[in-house]
Design an enzyme around this catalytic site. Structure first.
Site, short mmCIF file in Angstrom:
data_model
loop_
_atom_site.label_atom_id
_atom_site.label_comp_id
_atom_site.label_asym_id
_atom_site.label_seq_id
_atom_site.Cartn_x
_atom_site.Cartn_y
_atom_site.Cartn_z
N GLU A 90 17.68 64.38 -90.62
CA GLU A 90 19.04 64.44 -90.09
C GLU A 90 19.14 63.76 -88.74
O GLU A 90 18.19 63.76 -87.95
CB GLU A 90 19.47 65.91 -89.98
CG GLU A 90 19.69 66.51 -91.35
CD GLU A 90 20.01 67.99 -91.29
OE1 GLU A 90 20.78 68.42 -92.14
OE2 GLU A 90 19.50 68.69 -90.42
N CYS A 103 21.16 62.28 -81.47
CA CYS A 103 19.94 63.08 -81.59
C CYS A 103 19.18 62.54 -82.81
O CYS A 103 19.69 62.56 -83.93
CB CYS A 103 20.31 64.55 -81.75
SG CYS A 103 18.89 65.63 -81.92
N CYS A 110 7.86 69.23 -89.55
CA CYS A 110 7.12 69.25 -88.28
C CYS A 110 5.92 70.16 -88.44
O CYS A 110 6.01 71.22 -89.05
CB CYS A 110 8.01 69.74 -87.15
SG CYS A 110 7.18 69.70 -85.54
N CYS A 114 7.15 75.93 -84.46
CA CYS A 114 7.72 76.86 -83.48
C CYS A 114 8.50 77.95 -84.23
O CYS A 114 9.20 77.66 -85.19
CB CYS A 114 8.65 76.12 -82.52
SG CYS A 114 7.80 74.85 -81.57
N CYS A 117 12.39 77.65 -84.81
CA CYS A 117 12.90 76.35 -85.24
C CYS A 117 12.90 76.24 -86.76
O CYS A 117 11.88 76.43 -87.42
CB CYS A 117 12.05 75.24 -84.62
SG CYS A 117 12.46 73.61 -85.26
N CYS A 339 21.24 72.67 -82.21
CA CYS A 339 19.82 72.57 -81.96
C CYS A 339 19.04 73.60 -82.78
O CYS A 339 19.42 74.77 -82.84
CB CYS A 339 19.59 72.82 -80.47
SG CYS A 339 17.92 72.60 -79.99
S1 SF4 Z 1 10.99 72.86 -81.99
FE1 SF4 Z 1 10.80 72.44 -84.20
S2 SF4 Z 1 10.79 70.23 -84.41
FE2 SF4 Z 1 10.36 70.71 -82.24
S3 SF4 Z 1 8.09 70.83 -82.12
FE3 SF4 Z 1 8.79 72.92 -82.53
S4 SF4 Z 1 8.72 73.09 -84.77
FE4 SF4 Z 1 8.64 70.91 -84.29
#
Ligand code: SF4
Length: 372
Positions: A90, A103, A110, A114, A117, A339
């Site tokens: 995206e 963005c 990923c 996190c 996220c 976000c």
């Molecule tokens: S916030 Fe999300 S996209 Fe960014 S490094 Fe952490 S897991 Fe990866």
């Protein structure tokens, strides 16, 4: 076939030299692609006919196939692009009174994981190529000009804050950044291109040497014990090492501060004690700005957004102690473009083909096809 979006200007000049073409031809070609949004060599009338013939035989300018375009009530636009193999990424455009911000995603999924996220919850699929990173800007810039019916620049700010950890895709990232900065490309100021990282310390140092743009660091906690839980990469590169890398980065950074992102999680990292610990961690240590981000809840996280009053009192502790602090306004909530909501449709990769097909059917798709 070579995709010319994969090259920064130096790379394109080398590639053209191998075809027996002079550098100024590479500059013309680069300008046609990036400044004019052209993909059809036959239409690049300023190029010699012989070069157009050579290009058509061995190269193309190939954007990403567009799966959908959603426009939010507040003007935010979210595009979903197919990157093959059942993956999608995206890209989000955020219009503001004085600027337009894009963005951009750097990976499909990923690996950092996190806790707060949505992308991180899906795991990692693959790195995007330079061409796939640049294609997001190439498409968006010329799409927006088309919508506005104008030739003026629409995007003057790029944040590498979409899906993925950009510094874990370093080799593809740097030529993409150079294309964004190049006066023959998008001509963006270093201050207006931001790489956001969860803290890949060795690569922060390399970025400082290779292509110092503005830096944002996802901090989210004032101590290692909590950050280990929220940002698992902290176990490899703990806060002290991260802050030292930030200090070193400032010697080359285009801004005289580092932005620290702090996602406000109800009862997890948002108490006055956490705020005070953050002050003690940062004050007098690294010139910085704190950006407090309201968490965008998603079911698998098990986390909640901090109440507004708590975000304000957290912010007040920081401000009282002289730390510049802003609270991010959420944008594009109605289209899941805020976000941490950039989940793409890679959430369940085994079923993504089916999900994309459903998505195509279920949403108002404004356009399909990869080139503007
Ligand atoms: S916030 Fe999300 S996209 Fe960014 S490094 Fe952490 S897991 Fe990866």
């Amino acid at each position: 076939m070579v995709n010319l979006l994969d090259f920064d200007l130096e790379g394109l000049a080398e590639w053209c030299a191998a075809l027996g073409e002079k550098r100024f031809r590479a500059v013309q070609l680069f300008r046609s692609i990036h400044q004019r949004g052209m993909a059809d060599f036959a239409a690049m009338s300023d190029l010699a006919r012989s070069l157009r013939g050579k290009l058509a035989a061995c190269a193309h300018v190939r954007g990403l196939p567009l799966l959908s375009e959603h426009v939010s009530a507040d003007g935010t636009i979210k595009w979903l692009f197919d990157v093959g193999g059942g993956n999608a990424v995206e890209t989000v455009f955020i219009p503001e009174a004085d600027r337009g911000t894009l963005c951009v995603s750097s990976q499909a999924g990923c690996a950092v994981g996190c806790r707060f996220c949505s992308t991180g919850h899906q795991g990692f699929s693959r790195n995007l190529s330079t061409g796939e990173i640049v294609a997001q800007l190439w498409f968006a810039e010329h799409r927006l000009r088309q919508r506005q019916g104008c030739r003026e620049r629409q995007i003057d700010n790029v944040v590498m804050m979409g899906m993925g950890e950009p510094l874990q895709n370093y080799a593809a990232l740097v030529p993409a950044l150079r294309t964004m900065l190049d006066d023959h490309g998008y001509g963006l100021s270093r201050r207006r291109v931001t790489v956001s990282t969860s803290g890949v310390v060795p690569m922060i140092d390399r970025l400082r040497q290779d292509c110092p743009v503005a830096l944002a660091v996802s901090l989210h906690a004032p101590d290692d014990a909590l950050r280990d839980q929220l940002v698992p990469l902290n176990r490899k590169y703990p806060i002290e090492e991260l802050l030292a890398a930030c200090q070193r980065y400032l010697s080359a950074a285009p801004r005289d501060f580092i932005t620290f992102e702090y996602c406000m999680l109800d009862g997890v990292n948002d108490t006055p004690g956490h705020a005070q610990a953050l002050v003690e961690l940062l004050k007098g240590r690294v010139a910085c700005k704190l950006n407090l981000i309201p968490f965008n809840p998603f079911p698998a996280s098990g986390l909640r957004r901090s109440p507004r009053e708590r975000v304000l009192s957290f912010s007040n502790v920081l401000l009282r102690n002289g730390i510049v602090t802003t609270i991010r306004k959420t944008r594009g909530d109605d289209i899941d473009a805020a976000c941490g909501q950039l989940a793409g449709e890679v959430q369940d990769r085994t079923r993504v083909g089916e999900r994309m097909a459903r998505l195509r059917d279920a949403i108002p798709i404004v356009a399909m096809g990869g080139v503007p």
